[in-house]
Design a protein around this motif. Structure first.
Motif, PDB file in Angstrom:
ATOM      1  N   SER A  41      -3.200   2.160 -10.864  1.00 46.18           N
ATOM      2  CA  SER A  41      -3.538   1.364 -10.131  1.00 46.18           C
ATOM      3  C   SER A  41      -3.013  -0.004 -10.829  1.00 46.18           C
ATOM      4  O   SER A  41      -2.530  -0.066 -11.946  1.00 46.18           O
ATOM      5  CB  SER A  41      -5.151   0.977 -10.224  1.00 46.18           C
ATOM      6  OG  SER A  41      -5.682   0.696 -11.517  1.00 46.18           O
ATOM      7  N   THR A  99      -0.148   6.734  -6.571  1.00 48.11           N
ATOM      8  CA  THR A  99      -0.035   8.105  -7.079  1.00 48.11           C
ATOM      9  C   THR A  99      -1.396   8.826  -6.813  1.00 48.11           C
ATOM     10  O   THR A  99      -1.806   9.468  -7.903  1.00 48.11           O
ATOM     11  CB  THR A  99       0.794   8.103  -8.195  1.00 48.11           C
ATOM     12  OG1 THR A  99       1.613   7.096  -8.317  1.00 48.11           O
ATOM     13  CG2 THR A  99       1.101   9.521  -8.629  1.00 48.11           C
ATOM     14  N   ASN A 100      -1.962   8.802  -5.696  1.00 50.64           N
ATOM     15  CA  ASN A 100      -3.179   9.636  -5.686  1.00 50.64           C
ATOM     16  C   ASN A 100      -4.463   8.946  -6.643  1.00 50.64           C
ATOM     17  O   ASN A 100      -5.173   9.876  -7.254  1.00 50.64           O
ATOM     18  CB  ASN A 100      -3.041  11.189  -5.652  1.00 50.64           C
ATOM     19  CG  ASN A 100      -2.204  11.387  -4.681  1.00 50.64           C
ATOM     20  OD1 ASN A 100      -2.247  11.062  -3.364  1.00 50.64           O
ATOM     21  ND2 ASN A 100      -1.310  12.478  -4.910  1.00 50.64           N
ATOM     22  N   GLY A 101      -4.371   7.866  -7.043  1.00 51.89           N
ATOM     23  CA  GLY A 101      -5.382   7.280  -7.793  1.00 51.89           C
ATOM     24  C   GLY A 101      -5.032   7.436  -9.479  1.00 51.89           C
ATOM     25  O   GLY A 101      -5.823   6.826 -10.202  1.00 51.89           O
ATOM     26  N   GLU A 119       2.854   4.783  -2.368  1.00 52.60           N
ATOM     27  CA  GLU A 119       3.299   5.165  -3.310  1.00 52.60           C
ATOM     28  C   GLU A 119       4.358   4.309  -3.868  1.00 52.60           C
ATOM     29  O   GLU A 119       5.535   4.741  -3.833  1.00 52.60           O
ATOM     30  CB  GLU A 119       3.771   6.599  -3.419  1.00 52.60           C
ATOM     31  CG  GLU A 119       2.768   7.618  -2.749  1.00 52.60           C
ATOM     32  CD  GLU A 119       1.909   7.616  -3.937  1.00 52.60           C
ATOM     33  OE1 GLU A 119       1.899   7.742  -4.912  1.00 52.60           O
ATOM     34  OE2 GLU A 119       0.639   7.587  -3.418  1.00 52.60           O
ATOM     35  N   GLU A 167       0.941  -0.995   0.122  1.00 52.19           N
ATOM     36  CA  GLU A 167      -0.070  -0.012   0.070  1.00 52.19           C
ATOM     37  C   GLU A 167       0.905   1.161  -0.142  1.00 52.19           C
ATOM     38  O   GLU A 167       1.828   1.356   0.701  1.00 52.19           O
ATOM     39  CB  GLU A 167      -0.725   0.015   1.135  1.00 52.19           C
ATOM     40  CG  GLU A 167      -1.802  -1.257   1.202  1.00 52.19           C
ATOM     41  CD  GLU A 167      -2.999  -1.081   0.215  1.00 52.19           C
ATOM     42  OE1 GLU A 167      -3.446   0.086  -0.048  1.00 52.19           O
ATOM     43  OE2 GLU A 167      -3.218  -2.060  -0.413  1.00 52.19           O
ATOM     44  N   GLU A 192      -6.483  -5.105  -6.014  1.00 55.57           N
ATOM     45  CA  GLU A 192      -6.259  -4.115  -6.784  1.00 55.57           C
ATOM     46  C   GLU A 192      -5.638  -2.969  -5.726  1.00 55.57           C
ATOM     47  O   GLU A 192      -6.251  -2.659  -4.649  1.00 55.57           O
ATOM     48  CB  GLU A 192      -7.356  -3.482  -7.455  1.00 55.57           C
ATOM     49  CG  GLU A 192      -7.028  -2.421  -8.488  1.00 55.57           C
ATOM     50  CD  GLU A 192      -8.236  -2.115  -9.351  1.00 55.57           C
ATOM     51  OE1 GLU A 192      -8.142  -0.975  -9.866  1.00 55.57           O
ATOM     52  OE2 GLU A 192      -9.068  -2.907  -9.655  1.00 55.57           O
ATOM     53  N   THR A 193      -4.500  -2.272  -6.183  1.00 56.08           N
ATOM     54  CA  THR A 193      -3.962  -1.256  -5.172  1.00 56.08           C
ATOM     55  C   THR A 193      -3.918  -0.036  -5.868  1.00 56.08           C
ATOM     56  O   THR A 193      -3.490   0.153  -7.072  1.00 56.08           O
ATOM     57  CB  THR A 193      -2.522  -1.400  -4.593  1.00 56.08           C
ATOM     58  OG1 THR A 193      -2.758  -2.777  -4.033  1.00 56.08           O
ATOM     59  CG2 THR A 193      -2.082  -0.648  -3.764  1.00 56.08           C
ATOM     60  N   SER A 194      -4.405   1.173  -5.464  1.00 55.29           N
ATOM     61  CA  SER A 194      -4.272   2.516  -6.122  1.00 55.29           C
ATOM     62  C   SER A 194      -2.893   3.108  -5.729  1.00 55.29           C
ATOM     63  O   SER A 194      -2.643   3.181  -4.640  1.00 55.29           O
ATOM     64  CB  SER A 194      -5.503   3.199  -5.681  1.00 55.29           C
ATOM     65  OG  SER A 194      -5.396   4.841  -6.286  1.00 55.29           O
TER      66      SER A 194
END
Length: 327
Positions: free
Chosen positions: A60, A55-57, A12, A10, A51-53
């Protein structure tokens, strides 16, 4: 078949770490298949979520698996995760028991760049050597004093745990693993395909020395400032002790505790950093730079310069002086 799990932490997370690692192992499989051999690696992505987001979305990553789906694996890759280290460790605390269990079951673990912070938080690095990005070395030492950090190294390998230095030096570690598991010939082929210097072993030439003042010993800070202002002069420990009214023994002890360097090492680091700047930006020859930075013995200067940077002064000048390279 070697089972490789690339973790998607989780935060950046470095996309370049993830993609390059995935591609390099799979390119080895393609090369083996093309030569009539069986593929060597099974590569999968696994995270705390499927699924991981990042850089602020903006990006992904779809891992498809969570770590709970992975009961056993052979090799785990921890990519770099940027941002506040304490938040990174808090957000990824669920990885710790899983990593510890997998290592206990025989899995080997790889950390890329500042992924070393996640690895170190498991305790598995205690008493072992490791490396990370040189910019984070002081923070790493402060957080994990029981780890033998060697921040100048590109690669470390001890007891089934591998670490890489900063940024794109992660490619050198993946190449090292390709050689270890698939052989020298395949590593050479990979180095050509991905244009990686296979012989690179140190990040010392890239280290910018910053004066280690994140401590609260005011006498030592004043000593450091004196050294930085007078590095071109002859400086002795006795002289510094006299100036700051402290015994030599106490000065040496407190200096080492505050900066992780001896006084002599600090003087050398300051002088060599000044020499690096001159060699990068000026047309002075090596001897002129040597005298300007407080050295009088060419052999001693070359020896210390190479020890700190991994290059000779002439090699450093040829590689990093823009004016010379543009001529």
């Amino acid at each position: 078949m070697k089972h490789v799990t690339i973790l998607i932490p989780e935060g950046e997370t470095s996309l370049s770490n993830i993609e390059a690692t995935y591609k390099m192992f799979n390119k080895v499989n393609e090369a083996l298949t093309a030569s009539g051999k069986k593929p060597l690696f099974t590569v999968q992505l696994a995270g705390l979520n499927k699924e991981t987001s990042l850089t602020n979305g903006l990006f992904s990553v779809k891992a498809g698996l969570t770590i709970k789906d992975v009961d056993a694996t052979n090799l785990i890759i921890i990519p770099a995760v940027h941002g506040d280290v304490n938040k990174v460790l808090t957000d990824n605390r669920e990885l710790i028991p899983w990593l510890t269990r997998q290592y206990g079951q025989g899995a080997e673990i790889v950390s890329l760049c500042i992924g070393a912070f996640i690895l170190a938080s498991t305790g598995l690095l205690n008493g072992k050597v490791c490396t990370t990005h040189w910019l984070m070395a002081d923070e790493f030492r402060s957080m994990f004093p029981e780890v033998n950090l060697q921040a100048y190294k590109i690669i470390t390998d001890e007891a089934g745990i591998y670490t890489s230095g900063g940024a794109y030096s992660s490619l050198n570690l993946i190449l090292y693993l390709v050689e270890k598991f698939a052989g020298r010939e395949m590593a050479l082929l990979s180095s050509k395909v991905f244009e990686i210097d296979i012989e690179r072993s140190s990040q010392s030439p890239f280290i910018i020395f910053k004066g280690q003042k994140e401590h609260h010993d005011e006498v030592i800070k004043k000593t450091q400032i004196f050294i930085e202002n007078h590095y071109h002069e002859k400086i002795t420990v006795d002289q510094l002790a006299s100036i700051f009214a402290i015994s030599r023994r106490h000065l040496e002890r407190r200096f080492k505790k505050a900066t992780s360097n001896t006084v002599l090492e600090y003087v050398q680091r300051v002088r060599i950093e000044a020499a690096k700047m001159s060699l990068e930006s000026l047309r002075e020859n090596v001897n002129e730079v040597m005298y300007k930075t407080g050295y009088t013995d060419p052999k001693a200067f070359r020896t210390i310069f190479r020890k700190i940077t991994g290059l000779s002064p002439l090699e450093y000048r040829s590689r990093y002086n823009k004016a010379i390279n543009a001529a």
